[in-house]
Design an enzyme around this catalytic site. Structure first.
Site, PDB file in Angstrom:
ATOM      1  N   LYS A   1     -41.372  30.471  26.567  1.00 40.35           N
ATOM      2  CA  LYS A   1     -42.438  31.189  26.697  1.00 40.35           C
ATOM      3  C   LYS A   1     -43.246  31.489  25.737  1.00 40.35           C
ATOM      4  CE  LYS A   1     -39.862  33.618  30.623  1.00 40.35           C
ATOM      5  NZ  LYS A   1     -39.206  34.979  31.231  1.00 40.35           N
TER       6      LYS A   1
ATOM      7  N   ASP B   1     -43.787  38.393  34.480  1.00 38.40           N
ATOM      8  CA  ASP B   1     -42.815  39.181  34.319  1.00 38.40           C
ATOM      9  C   ASP B   1     -42.638  40.787  34.233  1.00 38.40           C
ATOM     10  OD1 ASP B   1     -40.892  37.118  34.527  1.00 38.40           O
ATOM     11  OD2 ASP B   1     -40.803  36.664  32.306  1.00 38.40           O
TER      12      ASP B   1
ATOM     13  N   ALA C   1     -33.547  43.039  22.917  1.00 33.65           N
ATOM     14  CA  ALA C   1     -35.088  43.122  22.620  1.00 33.65           C
ATOM     15  C   ALA C   1     -35.624  41.670  22.466  1.00 33.65           C
ATOM     16  CB  ALA C   1     -34.839  43.632  20.803  1.00 33.65           C
TER      17      ALA C   1
ATOM     18  N   ALA D   1     -37.156  39.567  27.920  1.00 34.58           N
ATOM     19  CA  ALA D   1     -37.185  40.469  29.171  1.00 34.58           C
ATOM     20  C   ALA D   1     -37.433  41.833  28.572  1.00 34.58           C
ATOM     21  CB  ALA D   1     -35.639  40.391  29.812  1.00 34.58           C
TER      22      ALA D   1
ATOM     23  N   ARG E   1     -34.718  42.692  15.107  1.00 34.36           N
ATOM     24  CA  ARG E   1     -35.605  42.084  16.009  1.00 34.36           C
ATOM     25  C   ARG E   1     -36.187  42.924  17.045  1.00 34.36           C
ATOM     26  NH1 ARG E   1     -33.207  37.374  20.401  1.00 34.36           N
ATOM     27  NH2 ARG E   1     -35.289  37.024  21.356  1.00 34.36           N
TER      28      ARG E   1
ATOM     29  N   LEU F   1     -31.293  42.985  34.471  1.00 38.21           N
ATOM     30  CA  LEU F   1     -32.222  42.116  34.736  1.00 38.21           C
ATOM     31  C   LEU F   1     -31.710  40.825  35.055  1.00 38.21           C
ATOM     32  CD1 LEU F   1     -35.148  43.017  32.181  1.00 38.21           C
ATOM     33  CD2 LEU F   1     -34.567  43.842  34.293  1.00 38.21           C
TER      34      LEU F   1
ATOM     35  N   GLY G   1     -31.326  41.796  38.687  1.00 40.37           N
ATOM     36  CA  GLY G   1     -32.301  41.285  38.424  1.00 40.37           C
ATOM     37  C   GLY G   1     -33.128  40.404  39.592  1.00 40.37           C
TER      38      GLY G   1
HETATM   39  P1  NAP Z   1     -33.745  36.493  24.780  1.00 38.57           P
HETATM   40  O1  NAP Z   1     -35.099  36.545  24.445  1.00 38.57           O
HETATM   41  O2  NAP Z   1     -33.000  35.315  24.174  1.00 38.57           O
HETATM   42  O3  NAP Z   1     -33.206  37.953  24.260  1.00 38.57           O
HETATM   43  C1  NAP Z   1     -31.724  38.354  24.642  1.00 38.57           C
HETATM   44  C2  NAP Z   1     -31.678  39.662  23.947  1.00 38.57           C
HETATM   45  O4  NAP Z   1     -30.226  40.096  24.081  1.00 38.57           O
HETATM   46  C3  NAP Z   1     -31.611  39.805  22.280  1.00 38.57           C
HETATM   47  O5  NAP Z   1     -32.012  41.070  22.009  1.00 38.57           O
HETATM   48  C4  NAP Z   1     -30.339  39.413  22.044  1.00 38.57           C
HETATM   49  O6  NAP Z   1     -29.771  39.837  20.631  1.00 38.57           O
HETATM   50  C5  NAP Z   1     -29.415  40.216  23.094  1.00 38.57           C
HETATM   51  N1  NAP Z   1     -28.203  39.482  23.204  1.00 38.57           N
HETATM   52  C6  NAP Z   1     -27.799  37.965  23.668  1.00 38.57           C
HETATM   53  N2  NAP Z   1     -26.523  38.137  23.744  1.00 38.57           N
HETATM   54  C7  NAP Z   1     -25.987  39.002  23.202  1.00 38.57           C
HETATM   55  C8  NAP Z   1     -24.678  39.733  23.169  1.00 38.57           C
HETATM   56  N3  NAP Z   1     -23.706  39.032  23.339  1.00 38.57           N
HETATM   57  N4  NAP Z   1     -24.471  41.195  22.908  1.00 38.57           N
HETATM   58  C9  NAP Z   1     -25.455  41.879  22.870  1.00 38.57           C
HETATM   59  N5  NAP Z   1     -26.738  41.273  22.483  1.00 38.57           N
HETATM   60  C10 NAP Z   1     -26.930  40.103  23.076  1.00 38.57           C
HETATM   61  O7  NAP Z   1     -33.505  36.526  26.467  1.00 38.57           O
HETATM   62  P2  NAP Z   1     -34.394  37.110  27.637  1.00 38.57           P
HETATM   63  O8  NAP Z   1     -35.437  36.108  28.023  1.00 38.57           O
HETATM   64  O9  NAP Z   1     -34.996  38.525  27.209  1.00 38.57           O
HETATM   65  O10 NAP Z   1     -33.309  37.458  28.713  1.00 38.57           O
HETATM   66  C11 NAP Z   1     -32.526  38.277  28.819  1.00 38.57           C
HETATM   67  C12 NAP Z   1     -31.761  38.190  30.106  1.00 38.57           C
HETATM   68  O11 NAP Z   1     -32.854  38.629  31.330  1.00 38.57           O
HETATM   69  C13 NAP Z   1     -31.324  36.901  30.661  1.00 38.57           C
HETATM   70  O12 NAP Z   1     -30.168  37.087  31.079  1.00 38.57           O
HETATM   71  C14 NAP Z   1     -32.287  36.489  31.720  1.00 38.57           C
HETATM   72  O13 NAP Z   1     -31.753  35.696  32.601  1.00 38.57           O
HETATM   73  C15 NAP Z   1     -32.773  37.942  32.105  1.00 38.57           C
HETATM   74  N6  NAP Z   1     -34.065  37.888  32.631  1.00 38.57           N
HETATM   75  C16 NAP Z   1     -34.339  38.020  34.188  1.00 38.57           C
HETATM   76  C17 NAP Z   1     -35.370  38.018  34.505  1.00 38.57           C
HETATM   77  C18 NAP Z   1     -35.704  38.094  36.239  1.00 38.57           C
HETATM   78  O14 NAP Z   1     -36.743  37.850  36.669  1.00 38.57           O
HETATM   79  N7  NAP Z   1     -34.719  39.004  36.776  1.00 38.57           N
HETATM   80  C19 NAP Z   1     -36.756  37.602  34.019  1.00 38.57           C
HETATM   81  C20 NAP Z   1     -36.525  37.372  32.424  1.00 38.57           C
HETATM   82  C21 NAP Z   1     -35.097  37.777  31.942  1.00 38.57           C
HETATM   83  P3  NAP Z   1     -29.874  38.981  19.419  1.00 38.57           P
HETATM   84  O15 NAP Z   1     -31.299  39.043  18.838  1.00 38.57           O
HETATM   85  O16 NAP Z   1     -29.012  39.523  18.364  1.00 38.57           O
HETATM   86  O17 NAP Z   1     -29.566  37.612  19.822  1.00 38.57           O
END
Ligand code: NAP
Length: 265
Positions: free
Chosen positions: A67, A103, A128, A131, A155, A212, A235
């Site tokens: 993205k 989004d 952070a 999403a 972050r 989400l 989500g």
């Molecule tokens: P991202 O950019 O990779 O960010 C993930 C966040 O979660 C970061 O802050 C990361 O922390 C943290 N994290 C990852 N694994 C973790 C763990 N095991 N314990 C604690 N914190 C953790 O991902 P994203 O794009 O924001 O997506 C996040 C989720 O939202 C995904 O599951 C995605 O499918 C969902 N989503 C849903 C929609 C929808 O339409 N429903 C749209 C977008 C996203 P670090 O920086 O420490 O790695």
């Protein structure tokens, strides 16, 4: 209106995406003779795929991890995409690659469907990444008190600076949850396992729970939160809404959201 030459989802991985299911159902319902195809695009192949997008006048979506890179590659973007420097929908007009972000409106829709007007709420935001950025951009119009907690504090601080004046960064999950009216999981926890982003007994009584993450039959966190008396949603509502708004941006017509929902049920 001329149709795009192709309709693609660019991500890595993408094989489990639900978007082709509900977008194809909406295309058929609208009588649009296109197919929505998920393409697995490793990061080092993104630029060459975007060249094909331009050449074929394709439209479509971008998902994790592209993205931010897609935002950088666009010739121009909508204001909301520029606000969070991330693009999840694209199209080509006059040879120019245009980017948009649905989004933000998708998460706004999901929050309002769960709690109504979010004005004045205290919100715990876990995560952070992309999403969480969409939540903060949506929250610019909520006047809510947001406490964001991320595993990697730098972050969270960087995101809070980028979408400034919306969220306070806290160190511990417990600090985010204190007195929260709404808890939002914006981490991937629960996507591939039954793990919880935070223990249910740490969520204040009466708080609503928005995950989400989406899975068939919801996440265990959402199911168990509801069993404990919390209003809760996963989500799926955000997913359908961001897809429906992208469809409208590509074709200039509203898709049938009920058809989209039925396709993933
Ligand atoms: P991202 O950019 O990779 O960010 C993930 C966040 O979660 C970061 O802050 C990361 O922390 C943290 N994290 C990852 N694994 C973790 C763990 N095991 N314990 C604690 N914190 C953790 O991902 P994203 O794009 O924001 O997506 C996040 C989720 O939202 C995904 O599951 C995605 O499918 C969902 N989503 C849903 C929609 C929808 O339409 N429903 C749209 C977008 C996203 P670090 O920086 O420490 O790695």
């Amino acid at each position: 209106m001329s149709l795009p030459g192709a309709l693609w989802l660019l991500g890595h991985p993408v094989q489990h995406s639900l978007s082709p299911k509900f977008q194809d159902a909406a295309l058929r319902a609208a009588g649009i003779p296109l197919e929505y195809t998920a393409l697995d695009v490793p990061p080092d192949a993104l630029q060459s795929v975007l060249e094909q997008v331009r050449a074929r006048h394709a439209a479509g979506n971008v998902t994790v991890p592209h993205k931010e890179a897609a935002f950088q590659a666009c010739d121009s973007t909508t204001e909301i995409a520029a606000r969070i420097e991330a693009v999840n929908a694209f199209k080509v007009e006059d040879g120019r690659l245009l980017g948009h972000n649905t989004d933000v409106a998708g998460v706004d829709h999901a929050v309002r469907a769960l709690v109504g007007d979010p004005t004045g709420l205290t919100i715990a935001l876990l995560g952070a990444g992309g999403a969480a950025a969409a939540v903060l951009a949506a929250a610019e119009s909520w006047d809510a008190d947001i406490r964001m907690r991320s595993r990697t504090p730098e972050r969270a601080r960087a995101l809070a600076q980028r979408v400034a004046g919306v969220a306070e960064v806290v160190r511990r999950v417990a600090d985010a949850l204190e007195d929260a009216d709404l808890v939002i999981n914006a981490t991937p926890i629960g996507m591939t396992s039954n793990a919880f982003p935070c223990p249910l007994d740490s969520i204040p009584t009466g708080a609503a729970v928005l995950d989400l993450v989406y899975r068939p039959n919801e996440t265990r966190w959402v199911r168990e939160a509801r069993a404990r008396g919390h209003r809760a949603a996963d989500g799926m509502g955000m997913l359908i809404e961001q897809g429906a708004l992208a469809f409208e941006w590509w074709f200039g017509v509203e898709p049938d959201r009920e058809v989209m929902r039925m396709a993933v049920r």
